[in-house]
Design an enzyme around this catalytic site. Sequence first.
Site: not given
Ligand SMILES: *Cc1c(COP(=O)(O)O)cnc(C)c1O
Length: 367
Positions: A36, A129
């Site tokens: 992302k 969240r």
């Molecule tokens: C962004 C996200 C991750 C990954 O996060 P990193 O910090 O890039 O490892 C994993 N799970 C969810 C639900 C996320 O929103």
Amino acid sequence: MYMPVLEIDLRRLEENARTEKALLASSGIEVMAVNKVFDGCVETAQAVFDGGIQVIAESRTYNLKKIRHIGCTTCLLRSPCLSEIEEVVRYADISLNSDATVLRALSQEAQKQGKTHQVLLMVDMGDLREGIWFSDYATILAAINLIKSLPGLDLYGLGTNFNCYGTVLPTVKNGDDFLALAARLEADSGVAIRRLSAGNCTSYHLLDKGIWPQGLNHLRIGGLHEFGIEYVEMKYLDEFHHSQKPVDKACSDMYILEAEIIELNSKPTVPVGELGVDAFLQSKTFVDNGVRRRALLAFGRQDVPSDNCVPCDDAIQILGQTSDHTLVDIEACRQPLKVGDKIRFELDYTGLLMACQTKGIAMRFKR
Ligand SMILES: *Cc1c(COP(=O)(O)O)cnc(C)c1O
């Protein structure tokens, strides 16, 4: 036409993905790669896929549409909007879910498209969240039974997330609680929960310390292979390619922003005249370091905020920034610079996120 350039080192990204996959696999943990930060960049998804991670996650459905042709399994990393169910079923093989209405809509659409949609059911172990609240056991059990009963849906696993909204750390305690919750759900529903998706890159500290709760067998990770950083103790990990800069910068030279010098001169370090506020309504103070050599660069806060980038050359210091200009002090810089030359910066996660989002920065790939 001029644009600052973001250079991404795909070879190191691929190698980091390969390292991460092997490292986690040796502890029985499966990994899904999160793309992302690159905002649907096909090349970075391909690099991570080539590194051996089969499932790629994005938080926007239109980005899954962009990357899925590489042959990966796709995951929507947040709960689908009711207004996008058709596209979610079309472009995401897996999605994160916590709402019965959405699950019913996914089931209907999956039947319509003749597909089986995989559901990663999210529970909230405290970070506040996404997910069904951990103590609301009846609702979690009902959701599992709903997924079991609805045609076109399959339970991919049970997931939880840490260190996002609430900054709650992944610990042995909340890991064990998550395991116990899953065991109770399996017993009461008769449904086997194949994956316990324990968090994001911040969960890695438990593995690094050798206190990983046995049984947690899945993670969703971006930042670890993207930066080589363990984010709880805030240290660069030897196993990965990472920056040589101090860890408090949290940046990586896998992501270089290159911007052009448009003015080069010597000026005082304190402005002349009565001071008000800047374009962002901030008042400022200045330290008088006399007259110094400085360069004006053709990128600004609308591209990458100066807090989120670090000059590759330690002798260069960022003085400040406006929307579309960045000022650097080059008095101590040994390389001879002239107008038209480029200054390079390493980016941190936020800087990379901004750089990948804006249409004002060109991407270049290094192999
Ligand atoms: C962004 C996200 C991750 C990954 O996060 P990193 O910090 O890039 O490892 C994993 N799970 C969810 C639900 C996320 O929103």
